[in-house]
Design an enzyme around this catalytic site. Structure first.
Site, PDB file in Angstrom:
ATOM      1  CD  GLU A   1      -6.780  55.191   2.374  1.00 53.35           C
ATOM      2  OE1 GLU A   1      -5.858  55.627   1.669  1.00 53.35           O
ATOM      3  OE2 GLU A   1      -7.521  54.264   2.013  1.00 53.35           O
TER       4      GLU A   1
ATOM      5  CE1 TYR B   1      -6.447  57.914  -2.477  1.00 53.01           C
ATOM      6  CE2 TYR B   1      -5.221  58.134  -0.428  1.00 53.01           C
ATOM      7  CZ  TYR B   1      -5.926  57.360  -1.325  1.00 53.01           C
ATOM      8  OH  TYR B   1      -6.136  56.049  -1.056  1.00 53.01           O
TER       9      TYR B   1
ATOM     10  CG  ASP C   1      -4.229  56.311  -5.927  1.00 51.04           C
ATOM     11  OD1 ASP C   1      -4.918  56.327  -6.960  1.00 51.04           O
ATOM     12  OD2 ASP C   1      -3.890  55.262  -5.358  1.00 51.04           O
TER      13      ASP C   1
END
Length: 373
Positions: free
Chosen positions: A48, A131, A149
């Site tokens: 991520e 996020y 996102d």
DNA sequence: AAATCGGGGCG
DNA sequence: CGCCCAGATTT
């Protein structure tokens, strides 16, 4: 409200239908990606961070190298900053590499190697915003936390016909609410990844492929014929500024002088040739002598130009000129860089350089072998 | 709210 | 050539 639901929130039945179709589509069409083959929070987190503002295709080889070099968070936490930065070379946004190491060390020291398991706690880690916290919490721990996102913003703006600029605070708040309504209670991770996967592969910025979209029948932008026109953005950006940069290849006994850029700023921690911006009305050689005086505290004589190249950053572009130079007086001391080093070409592979400098190093290598022939 | 922070891919 | 990307942090 004109959203078709009593109370003004997202329509419940409509959202339930969207969740079902998205999840079914994702499970039949999900790409086989390395970080989807694990539930290890460390690897989910690593992927991520790498995927922030960076495409899947770009990330893949970096993810593979990182997990090979650092199979566990303990391995990463024990690494040196230079080692991590070298593996990050070319991926961009280099503060991510610094935060990565800080977070790994925190997890090992404070968590005994275990990551926090809720989005609310994950947000505290360096480099982890709303996020990324939602992504890790939902994918690795099954929490019903939303993600928002660039992909999800676009998908939601189209599905719900959000015409307001998606980069405004009020619009973002509404999009977070919509994203939360689309998190499937039973499979939050797959549900979030379904939205992102749809945005990346079907609901693309340009030329969305609505014919294969699993939720085309529920898409308000498509019904209005506005799919490709959304999402709207606020700013017409001005043209990128352009700078002329001069840099010096200062050789001594087969080595060249490099400086390490200060941590935190542009290209923080990476190594570069000394040099800097050409001021208005200044000749290149004149600018280089001035920059070397300011950065290294030495007087120099500038020689032939080795190479020139163009390079674009996200918010400006440069033309970079590399000249040979010789120190005529003084001994270099770091006045701008955190450290100076004389490096042999054989050592270049062990240090992290900006992409533009990498290209210069290649030219320098060819120039040398060419001169010998 | 706006600015800063990379590099690459694509139409 | 501009736009965008599995955004975060600082001011």
């Amino acid at each position: 409200m004109a959203r078709g639901a009593p109370g003004g929130g997202p329509d419940r039945a409509r959202c339930a239908a969207l969740r079902r179709r998205l999840l079914a589509w994702y499970r039949a069409n999900a790409r086989d990606l390395p970080w989807r083959r694990t539930r290890d929070p460390y690897r989910i987190w690593l992927s991520e961070i790498m995927l922030q503002q960076t495409r899947v295709k770009t990330v893949r080889p970096y993810y593979d190298r990182f997990t090979r070099a650092f199979p566990r968070v303990e391995d990463l936490a024990a690494a040196g900053a230079g080692e991590v930065l070298k593996l990050w070379e070319g991926l961009g946004y280099y503060s991510r590499a610094r935060h990565l190491l800080e977070a790994a060390r925190w997890v090992v020291r404070e968590g005994g190697g275990r990551f926090p398991e809720t989005a609310a706690e994950l947000v505290g880690l360096p480099g982890v915003g709303r996020y990324t916290a939602g992504a890790i919490a939902s994918i690795a721990f099954g929490e019903r936390a939303p993600v928002l996102d660039g992909n999800v913003k676009r998908v939601l703006a189209r599905l719900f016909l959000v015409r307001e600029p998606v980069d405004e605070g009020a619009t973002e708040a509404r999009l977070w609410t919509l994203a939360a309504a689309l998190v499937s209670p039973r499979a939050p991770g797959d549900s979030n990844q379904a939205l992102m996967e749809l945005g990346a592969r079907v609901c693309r910025p340009r030329r969305p492929d609505c014919t294969v979209c699993p939720v085309r029948a529920l898409c308000r932008a498509r019904a209005a014929g506005e799919a490709e026109a959304l999402p709207a953005r606020r700013a017409a950006r001005r043209a990128l500024p352009h700078h002329e940069i001069v840099a010096a290849a200062i050789g001594r006994n087969g080595r060249y002088l490099f400086g390490q850029r200060p941590l935190g700023g542009l290209l923080g921690g990476l190594w570069e040739f000394p040099g800097g911006k050409v001021e208005r009305g200044e000749a290149h050689a004149e600018a280089l002598v001035r920059e070397l005086r300011e950065e290294l505290g030495v007087e120099t004589a500038v020689g032939a130009r080795i190479a020139s190249l163009e390079h674009a950053y996200s918010h400006f572009r440069i033309t970079l000129h590399l000249h040979r130079a010789r120190i005529s007086r003084g001994r270099p001391v770091p006045r701008f860089h955190t450290e100076l080093k004389w490096l042999l070409p054989a050592q270049f592979d062990r240090y992290a350089f900006p992409a533009a400098t990498r290209r210069l190093l290649a030219v320098l290598g060819r120039a040398k072998t060419g001169a010998k022939r």
